[in-house]
Write a protein that holds these residues in place. Structure first.
Motif, PDB file in Angstrom:
ATOM      1  N   ALA A  60       0.830  -1.207   0.000  1.00  0.00           N
ATOM      2  CA  ALA A  60       0.000   0.000   0.000  1.00  0.00           C
ATOM      3  C   ALA A  60       0.865   1.257   0.000  1.00  0.00           C
ATOM      4  CB  ALA A  60      -0.936  -0.003   1.201  1.00  0.00           C
ATOM      5  N   ARG A  63       2.083   1.681  -3.516  1.00  0.00           N
ATOM      6  CA  ARG A  63       0.976   2.124  -4.370  1.00  0.00           C
ATOM      7  C   ARG A  63       0.651   3.593  -4.117  1.00  0.00           C
ATOM      8  NH1 ARG A  63      -1.594   3.135  -8.523  1.00  0.00           N
ATOM      9  NH2 ARG A  63      -3.841   3.014  -8.490  1.00  0.00           N
ATOM     10  N   TRP A  64       0.636   4.004  -2.853  1.00  0.00           N
ATOM     11  CA  TRP A  64       0.325   5.386  -2.530  1.00  0.00           C
ATOM     12  C   TRP A  64       1.400   6.330  -3.078  1.00  0.00           C
ATOM     13  CZ3 TRP A  64      -3.626   8.104  -1.939  1.00  0.00           C
ATOM     14  CH2 TRP A  64      -3.566   9.384  -1.401  1.00  0.00           C
ATOM     15  N   VAL A  87      -5.588   4.257   0.414  1.00  0.00           N
ATOM     16  CA  VAL A  87      -5.305   2.827   0.558  1.00  0.00           C
ATOM     17  C   VAL A  87      -4.242   2.649   1.637  1.00  0.00           C
ATOM     18  CG1 VAL A  87      -3.626   2.804  -1.337  1.00  0.00           C
ATOM     19  CG2 VAL A  87      -4.742   0.684  -0.669  1.00  0.00           C
ATOM     20  N   ASP A  88      -4.521   1.760   2.615  1.00  0.00           N
ATOM     21  CA  ASP A  88      -3.593   1.524   3.719  1.00  0.00           C
ATOM     22  C   ASP A  88      -3.010   0.119   3.717  1.00  0.00           C
ATOM     23  OD1 ASP A  88      -3.704   4.075   5.041  1.00  0.00           O
ATOM     24  OD2 ASP A  88      -5.751   3.571   5.611  1.00  0.00           O
ATOM     25  N   ILE A  90      -2.865  -3.615   1.044  1.00  0.00           N
ATOM     26  CA  ILE A  90      -3.251  -4.348  -0.162  1.00  0.00           C
ATOM     27  C   ILE A  90      -2.886  -5.802   0.063  1.00  0.00           C
ATOM     28  CG2 ILE A  90      -2.902  -4.633  -2.638  1.00  0.00           C
ATOM     29  CD1 ILE A  90      -2.105  -1.670  -2.753  1.00  0.00           C
ATOM     30  N   GLN A  97      -7.926  -4.151  -1.712  1.00  0.00           N
ATOM     31  CA  GLN A  97      -7.419  -2.951  -1.065  1.00  0.00           C
ATOM     32  C   GLN A  97      -8.254  -2.607   0.170  1.00  0.00           C
ATOM     33  OE1 GLN A  97      -7.115   0.178  -3.931  1.00  0.00           O
ATOM     34  NE2 GLN A  97      -5.783  -1.003  -5.269  1.00  0.00           N
ATOM     35  N   ARG A 110     -11.781  -1.187   0.670  1.00  0.00           N
ATOM     36  CA  ARG A 110     -11.848   0.117  -0.010  1.00  0.00           C
ATOM     37  C   ARG A 110     -12.801   0.009  -1.192  1.00  0.00           C
ATOM     38  NH1 ARG A 110      -8.779   2.072  -4.577  1.00  0.00           N
ATOM     39  NH2 ARG A 110      -8.965   4.330  -4.658  1.00  0.00           N
TER      40      ARG A 110
END
Length: 126
Positions: A60, A63-64, A87-88, A90, A97, A110
């Motif tokens: 995550a 991704r962030w 998103v925290d 995955i 997510q 999510r």
């Protein structure tokens, strides 16, 4: 005159409290991250039934970082952005997510927001 003295006094108090405020906020942030990692180590994915683990949080974070880089690349230089992390965690097994809910100390799936989809074309046109 009195207003200048009051503003100066408030500013001075704020400056004096910075050495206390910064470490406390840093410790709270670290504690919340530790809680999130601990929860991820025992949280079972609702899609595949596997335990998320710490790898889910790392995925995550990566991704962030990609999302933020894309937003910054689309925005003009000098633009001030206000971003809310979407998103925290995955799942490393199925890609589901999750958002971390601090008050409940749990992960929540999510959902794709239709509002976000409406905002994206505005970024491209600006």
């Amino acid at each position: 005159m009195l207003k200048k003295i009051t503003n100066g006094f408030i500013f001075t108090i704020f400056i004096l409290l910075i050495p206390i405020i910064l470490p406390v906020s840093l410790l709270q942030s670290l504690r919340e991250k530790r809680r999130m990692r601990k929860l991820a180590g025992r949280f079972v994915c609702v899609e595949c039934g596997e335990v998320l683990g710490v790898e889910a949080i790392q995925l995550a974070d990566e991704r962030w970082d990609e999302i933020v880089k894309a937003i910054i690349a689309k925005s003009e230089p000098g633009t001030r952005l206000r971003l809310v992390r979407t998103v925290d965690a995955i799942c490393p097994h199925c890609g589901c997510q999750y958002l971390y809910r601090k008050a409940e100390r749990t992960f929540e799936v999510r959902e794709e927001s239709p509002d976000w989809e409406l905002l994206e074309p505005k970024l491209d046109s600006e």
